[in-house]
Design a protein around this motif. Sequence first.
Motif: not given
Length: 442
Positions: A154-165
């Motif tokens: 979480p919090g690292q890059g797009f994948s770690g954004s709420k949308l990415g998760i």
Amino acid sequence: MHIAVAAPSLTGRLHSTFALVSRLEIEGHKVTYLCSAEIAKKVHKQGFSYVEIPEINFYFDDSEQVVQYSLFARFKFHFMNLGKHYKRGKRILHLEEYKKIIIELNPDRIIIDVELHDIIFPALATKIPVILCHTWFSDKIDVKLPSIRTSIIPGQGFSGSKLGISLSWVKMRLMVYGRLWINKLTFNNYRREVFRKYAKEIGFSRNNLLLNTLPPLYSFNKLPILTLAMQEMEFPHTPANNLRYLGPMVFENRIGINSNLDTENRISKVLALKENSSKKLIYCSVSSFVKGDVSFLKKVIEAVSDEENWLLIMTLGGNINPELLGAIPENIFLFSWVPQLKVLEKSDCSINHAGINSINECLHFAVPILAYSGKFFDQNGNAARIAYQGMGLRGDKDMDTSETIRHNIVRILTEASFKSKMIEMNELYQEYRQREITPFLN
């Protein structure tokens, strides 16, 4: 209180229950294992009580052989026996046998590993209070919490954004339902269907069953679940209401099934060499890796080979032929098995596949971790948590070069923050070990 415990045969998970049962006995409870003949040998060797039960049939198929036949043959078998599948399935899965054994034992509580559906449902049928148990971190569907099957932090890059998760969860759910429909269409879904119908038969609401990423068949959203993991290692989120953290269970008094005098002597010599010098000891435990990972092991060996001040103990398990690794330098020692706790106690760095039991044993001795996920089950998520919490580093076993591995080892051995974080986590772990377990059973 009389407590029954049902555990899987996997060594790490079984050892965790040994620690759990030992503490329950210290607190004054009578504990009886429910286990197959294979597990009973190990349970008996440790001195615990048990009642033998039939072997769990994880690879059940209704025809007992038809899965080997053509799709048409399975189609024909399925529809010619529509009225018989459930009755035959209950017999193949021993559901009524398990129920009878539990009723005769009549414990006050039953603690069951979450993957042992074959015992969970019969136990629920007896109306004896059931408590589920596992060693995983939370896998709650949450925009702040990626699945433990992924490498997302979480919090690292797009994948770690709420949308990415959120998108990763959509992908994961599609994979789960895709697998379910493939199994249905190829007539390989009998085991799941038998459990679903049995749940209805015993009055257990199917609204309490979830198709999830772990365990493979169902998760339970109402039954109490104890996890043998530390909440402080989690990504920030609010855990599910039915999940409680007991903390890591490391069983120190284990009797090694695979131990032998030659191995013990060789290990003692390496540890003595470490103790009588300034050399750093690196322990590489990859016993669950397979032949396809020989290239990674070669890279680890190459990374360590020229470092005269490093010693490397590497365990291969029974899956990898040492001859495939080529010539072995003098500072590297290969074993098929080692007494892991004895080695970890003297280690300066642990290279492992990010299995939760290996992580917990590193916590036990505050050993920093270089995690190379085996990329199975929860290993990606565990490696992500190690990196996030600063307990060590994570790499990619397929992409990292020997030079990258060497650089990561250097960082683990020289940057004080990793050892400091492990000491901090060890102090929290020791607090978990002092907590009474009994209140978690009520």
